[in-house]
Every structure is written in C-alpha cells, then in structure tokens.
Design a protein around this motif. Structure first.
Motif, PDB file in Angstrom:
ATOM      1  N   ARG A  28      -0.737  -4.433 -10.033  1.00 42.14           N
ATOM      2  CA  ARG A  28      -1.355  -5.714  -9.680  1.00 42.14           C
ATOM      3  C   ARG A  28      -0.808  -6.227  -8.356  1.00 42.14           C
ATOM      4  NH1 ARG A  28       0.831 -10.384 -10.282  1.00 42.14           N
ATOM      5  NH2 ARG A  28       2.308  -9.631 -11.867  1.00 42.14           N
ATOM      6  N   LYS A  29       0.519  -6.187  -8.181  1.00 46.85           N
ATOM      7  CA  LYS A  29       1.136  -6.685  -6.961  1.00 46.85           C
ATOM      8  C   LYS A  29       0.718  -5.864  -5.732  1.00 46.85           C
ATOM      9  CE  LYS A  29       5.359  -8.593  -9.078  1.00 46.85           C
ATOM     10  NZ  LYS A  29       6.838  -8.474  -9.146  1.00 46.85           N
ATOM     11  N   LEU A  30       0.532  -4.557  -5.927  1.00 45.17           N
ATOM     12  CA  LEU A  30       0.179  -3.692  -4.810  1.00 45.17           C
ATOM     13  C   LEU A  30      -1.318  -3.637  -4.562  1.00 45.17           C
ATOM     14  CD1 LEU A  30       2.598  -0.675  -5.516  1.00 45.17           C
ATOM     15  CD2 LEU A  30       2.918  -2.541  -3.881  1.00 45.17           C
ATOM     16  N   GLY A  31      -2.085  -4.247  -5.468  1.00 41.37           N
ATOM     17  CA  GLY A  31      -3.527  -4.250  -5.315  1.00 41.37           C
ATOM     18  C   GLY A  31      -4.149  -2.884  -5.540  1.00 41.37           C
ATOM     19  N   LEU A  32      -3.537  -2.093  -6.440  1.00 41.75           N
ATOM     20  CA  LEU A  32      -4.017  -0.743  -6.726  1.00 41.75           C
ATOM     21  C   LEU A  32      -4.699  -0.716  -8.094  1.00 41.75           C
ATOM     22  CD1 LEU A  32      -0.822   1.204  -5.569  1.00 41.75           C
ATOM     23  CD2 LEU A  32      -2.843   0.623  -4.210  1.00 41.75           C
ATOM     24  N   GLN A  33      -5.597   0.241  -8.258  1.00 41.60           N
ATOM     25  CA  GLN A  33      -6.362   0.318  -9.495  1.00 41.60           C
ATOM     26  C   GLN A  33      -6.064   1.573 -10.311  1.00 41.60           C
ATOM     27  OE1 GLN A  33      -8.358  -2.158 -10.566  1.00 41.60           O
ATOM     28  NE2 GLN A  33      -7.879  -3.356  -8.720  1.00 41.60           N
ATOM     29  N   THR A  34      -5.955   2.700  -9.650  1.00 35.08           N
ATOM     30  CA  THR A  34      -5.854   3.974 -10.356  1.00 35.08           C
ATOM     31  C   THR A  34      -4.570   4.714 -10.001  1.00 35.08           C
ATOM     32  OG1 THR A  34      -6.956   5.252  -8.609  1.00 35.08           O
ATOM     33  CG2 THR A  34      -8.376   4.152 -10.242  1.00 35.08           C
ATOM     34  N   GLN A  35      -4.305   5.788 -10.761  1.00 29.96           N
ATOM     35  CA  GLN A  35      -3.158   6.644 -10.472  1.00 29.96           C
ATOM     36  C   GLN A  35      -3.301   7.289  -9.100  1.00 29.96           C
ATOM     37  OE1 GLN A  35      -0.352   7.085 -11.928  1.00 29.96           O
ATOM     38  NE2 GLN A  35       0.450   8.934 -10.965  1.00 29.96           N
ATOM     39  N   THR A  36      -4.515   7.642  -8.735  1.00 28.71           N
ATOM     40  CA  THR A  36      -4.758   8.227  -7.408  1.00 28.71           C
ATOM     41  C   THR A  36      -4.389   7.243  -6.307  1.00 28.71           C
ATOM     42  OG1 THR A  36      -6.552   9.601  -8.263  1.00 28.71           O
ATOM     43  CG2 THR A  36      -6.497   9.241  -5.879  1.00 28.71           C
ATOM     44  N   ASP A  37      -4.753   5.970  -6.501  1.00 30.23           N
ATOM     45  CA  ASP A  37      -4.381   4.935  -5.530  1.00 30.23           C
ATOM     46  C   ASP A  37      -2.866   4.855  -5.390  1.00 30.23           C
ATOM     47  OD1 ASP A  37      -7.045   4.269  -5.193  1.00 30.23           O
ATOM     48  OD2 ASP A  37      -6.980   2.637  -6.662  1.00 30.23           O
ATOM     49  N   LEU A  38      -2.177   4.935  -6.529  1.00 30.24           N
ATOM     50  CA  LEU A  38      -0.714   4.828  -6.523  1.00 30.24           C
ATOM     51  C   LEU A  38      -0.087   6.004  -5.788  1.00 30.24           C
ATOM     52  CD1 LEU A  38       1.862   3.396  -7.452  1.00 30.24           C
ATOM     53  CD2 LEU A  38       1.686   4.645  -9.615  1.00 30.24           C
ATOM     54  N   VAL A  39      -0.593   7.198  -6.036  1.00 29.71           N
ATOM     55  CA  VAL A  39      -0.057   8.387  -5.381  1.00 29.71           C
ATOM     56  C   VAL A  39      -0.258   8.294  -3.865  1.00 29.71           C
ATOM     57  CG1 VAL A  39      -0.342  10.880  -5.089  1.00 29.71           C
ATOM     58  CG2 VAL A  39      -0.324   9.879  -7.393  1.00 29.71           C
ATOM     59  N   ARG A  40      -1.449   7.888  -3.446  1.00 33.23           N
ATOM     60  CA  ARG A  40      -1.718   7.755  -2.014  1.00 33.23           C
ATOM     61  C   ARG A  40      -0.801   6.719  -1.371  1.00 33.23           C
ATOM     62  NH1 ARG A  40      -8.330   7.653  -2.541  1.00 33.23           N
ATOM     63  NH2 ARG A  40      -8.645   9.916  -2.619  1.00 33.23           N
ATOM     64  N   PHE A  41      -0.570   5.608  -2.070  1.00 32.36           N
ATOM     65  CA  PHE A  41       0.319   4.560  -1.562  1.00 32.36           C
ATOM     66  C   PHE A  41       1.739   5.114  -1.412  1.00 32.36           C
ATOM     67  CE2 PHE A  41       3.469   1.274  -2.414  1.00 32.36           C
ATOM     68  CZ  PHE A  41       3.141   0.308  -1.488  1.00 32.36           C
ATOM     69  N   ALA A  42       2.219   5.829  -2.434  1.00 30.45           N
ATOM     70  CA  ALA A  42       3.579   6.371  -2.410  1.00 30.45           C
ATOM     71  C   ALA A  42       3.768   7.380  -1.286  1.00 30.45           C
ATOM     72  CB  ALA A  42       3.915   7.001  -3.753  1.00 30.45           C
ATOM     73  N   ILE A  43       2.749   8.196  -1.039  1.00 30.96           N
ATOM     74  CA  ILE A  43       2.819   9.162   0.061  1.00 30.96           C
ATOM     75  C   ILE A  43       2.866   8.440   1.396  1.00 30.96           C
ATOM     76  CG2 ILE A  43       1.539  10.948   1.297  1.00 30.96           C
ATOM     77  CD1 ILE A  43       0.508  11.912  -1.448  1.00 30.96           C
ATOM     78  N   ARG A  44       2.012   7.413   1.534  1.00 22.97           N
ATOM     79  CA  ARG A  44       1.952   6.660   2.789  1.00 22.97           C
ATOM     80  C   ARG A  44       3.277   5.969   3.098  1.00 22.97           C
ATOM     81  NH1 ARG A  44      -2.065   3.922   1.462  1.00 22.97           N
ATOM     82  NH2 ARG A  44      -1.196   1.840   1.186  1.00 22.97           N
ATOM     83  N   LYS A  45       3.988   5.537   2.056  1.00 22.05           N
ATOM     84  CA  LYS A  45       5.260   4.845   2.230  1.00 22.05           C
ATOM     85  C   LYS A  45       6.454   5.808   2.276  1.00 22.05           C
ATOM     86  CE  LYS A  45       4.015   0.550   2.476  1.00 22.05           C
ATOM     87  NZ  LYS A  45       4.303  -0.238   3.688  1.00 22.05           N
ATOM     88  N   GLY A  46       6.178   7.104   2.150  1.00 22.94           N
ATOM     89  CA  GLY A  46       7.255   8.080   2.211  1.00 22.94           C
ATOM     90  C   GLY A  46       8.082   8.168   0.952  1.00 22.94           C
ATOM     91  N   LEU A  47       7.559   7.642  -0.174  1.00 22.66           N
ATOM     92  CA  LEU A  47       8.306   7.671  -1.431  1.00 22.66           C
ATOM     93  C   LEU A  47       8.247   9.042  -2.095  1.00 22.66           C
ATOM     94  CD1 LEU A  47       7.271   4.224  -2.925  1.00 22.66           C
ATOM     95  CD2 LEU A  47       9.331   4.796  -1.652  1.00 22.66           C
ATOM     96  N   ILE A  48       7.142   9.743  -1.908  1.00 23.47           N
ATOM     97  CA  ILE A  48       6.998  11.100  -2.408  1.00 23.47           C
ATOM     98  C   ILE A  48       6.366  11.956  -1.319  1.00 23.47           C
ATOM     99  CG2 ILE A  48       6.760  10.365  -4.819  1.00 23.47           C
ATOM    100  CD1 ILE A  48       3.744  10.874  -4.562  1.00 23.47           C
ATOM    101  N   GLN A  49       6.471  13.274  -1.497  1.00 25.35           N
ATOM    102  CA  GLN A  49       5.902  14.200  -0.535  1.00 25.35           C
ATOM    103  C   GLN A  49       4.449  14.513  -0.894  1.00 25.35           C
ATOM    104  OE1 GLN A  49       7.620  15.391   2.315  1.00 25.35           O
ATOM    105  NE2 GLN A  49       8.787  13.642   1.596  1.00 25.35           N
ATOM    106  N   PRO A  50       3.565  14.678   0.081  1.00 22.77           N
ATOM    107  CA  PRO A  50       2.176  15.029  -0.206  1.00 22.77           C
ATOM    108  C   PRO A  50       2.059  16.431  -0.779  1.00 22.77           C
ATOM    109  CG  PRO A  50       2.582  15.077   2.154  1.00 22.77           C
ATOM    110  CD  PRO A  50       3.808  14.513   1.521  1.00 22.77           C
TER     111      PRO A  50
END
Length: 213
Positions: free
Chosen positions: A191-213
C-alpha cells in the motif's frame, strides 16, 4: 585494538579478508556473517569500530544492512567491498552512510589502505571510481519522494524477502514473527509503495538495487 566484523556470503572471501587484516595487526575480527540479517544483528550486538560489508547478501541486502548498522551503531564505520562498479550502487552506499567503497577486483592492500583512511575520518573510494563525480552526485539531496523512506525497518526487510519470492510463512520463519504479522507487513508495504502485484514488487526491488534481475 580496532574491532571489525566481516560480512560476506562466501567463506573463502571472509577468510581472505581476515588473513589480510590480522596479518597487518590492524584490528581484531570479533565476528563474521554469511548473510545480511546476521550481519545487522552482530553489529547491533558488538558495535564494532568497522564493518566490512558485501552488498549481495542473502536474507537482507547489503544496503539495508548498512542502514541498520548506521542506526544501531552510529560510531561503526562501514567499508563496502563489492563487485559492482556502477554509480547507482556506489551512490546509494555512500548516501546510506558508507565510509568507503572498494571493488573486489582491487589489490589486497587496498583494504588496508581503506581501513586506515576511514579510521582517520576520511572517505575512501577505489581508484577506478570517479571520486569527483561521486562526490558531486552524493552532494545532491536524495529524492525526498523515495517511497522506501516511508517504510519501517521491518517492512524494508520484508520487501526484499517478498521480492525474492518467499511466502509469508517463510518470511515469518526468517524474521521470527508470525505468518499473520508477515502478511500484515506485506499488505502495508504494498500500500505504501503503491504496488499491486508480486511482479510490481519484484520490478520495484530490482530498480532500487535490493535484488538482482
């Protein structure tokens, strides 16, 4: 004697760093960590003078370990030892409070030099990094609208684990919380990140450098 914690998920790397530091008689290694969560906990427990930290750590990304270390032990100086030489990783590390950033392809004595520099209160970057460019970018204010800043420390831990594909039950086990609490954290952070799905979360994490693509 200066106290140090070494955090890297490869035992051979930790052994090599320990050998260099103890050979130079510069510090005492009080603990080693093979994952990010253990690293953060060990820093809070030992409050070492120095943390030598890899970024690609399981359970908790190195950037988040860095943030937590700076919060729980402000006097601890953090030396990032990473394979990443691209500016986003360097900038994010320095903004999160790192005192030095060394590339894993560097000569072994560079760790010694970096340690001496940070203990003297100075910043150190590997020679191949453009210090003037990094300093200029770090001087720019961080994006106040960064949604990660709206998350609690626990929610940021859940972000990485959830993005890696862990279920609520697995997250609960790793963080020593109930599955219901893990589910609540996941719901709140989406909710805080404005994301809806697991795919959205994965893309966000990759963009922020939290996980590797």
């Amino acid at each position: 004697m200066t106290t140090t914690i070494i955090a890297d998920d490869h035992e051979i790397v930790r052994r090599g760093i320990r050998g260099i530091l103890e050979g130079e008689k510069l510090c005492t290694v009080v603990a080693e960590a093979a994952d990010g969560l253990s690293a953060a906990q060990l820093v809070e427990k030992h409050k070492p003078d120095v943390l030598i930290l890899d970024l690609n750590m399981p359970r908790l990304h190195g950037i988040e370990v860095l943030r937590q270390a700076r919060a729980s032990s402000p006097a601890t100086r953090v030396i990032v030892l990473s394979m990443h030489n691209d500016e986003p990783y360097v900038i994010e590390s320095l903004r999160a409070g790192a005192s030095a950033y060394i590339l894993k392809g560097s000569e072994s004595q560079e760790i010694v030099h970096a340690l001496k520099e940070v203990l003297s209160g100075r910043r150190y970057l590997s020679a191949t990094l453009s210090e003037w460019a990094i300093n200029a970018l770090v001087a720019k204010p961080a994006d106040d609208a960064d949604p990660l800043q709206s998350l609690t420390q626990r929610e940021r831990m859940v972000v990485q684990l959830a993005a890696e594909g862990h279920t609520n039950a697995e997250i609960a086990e790793k963080l020593f919380i109930s599955p219901r609490t893990a589910e609540t954290h996941r719901t709140n952070l989406l909710r805080k990140l404005g994301l809806q799905t697991q795919t959205d979360l994965v893309r966000f994490a990759i963009r922020k450098g939290l996980i590797q693509p």
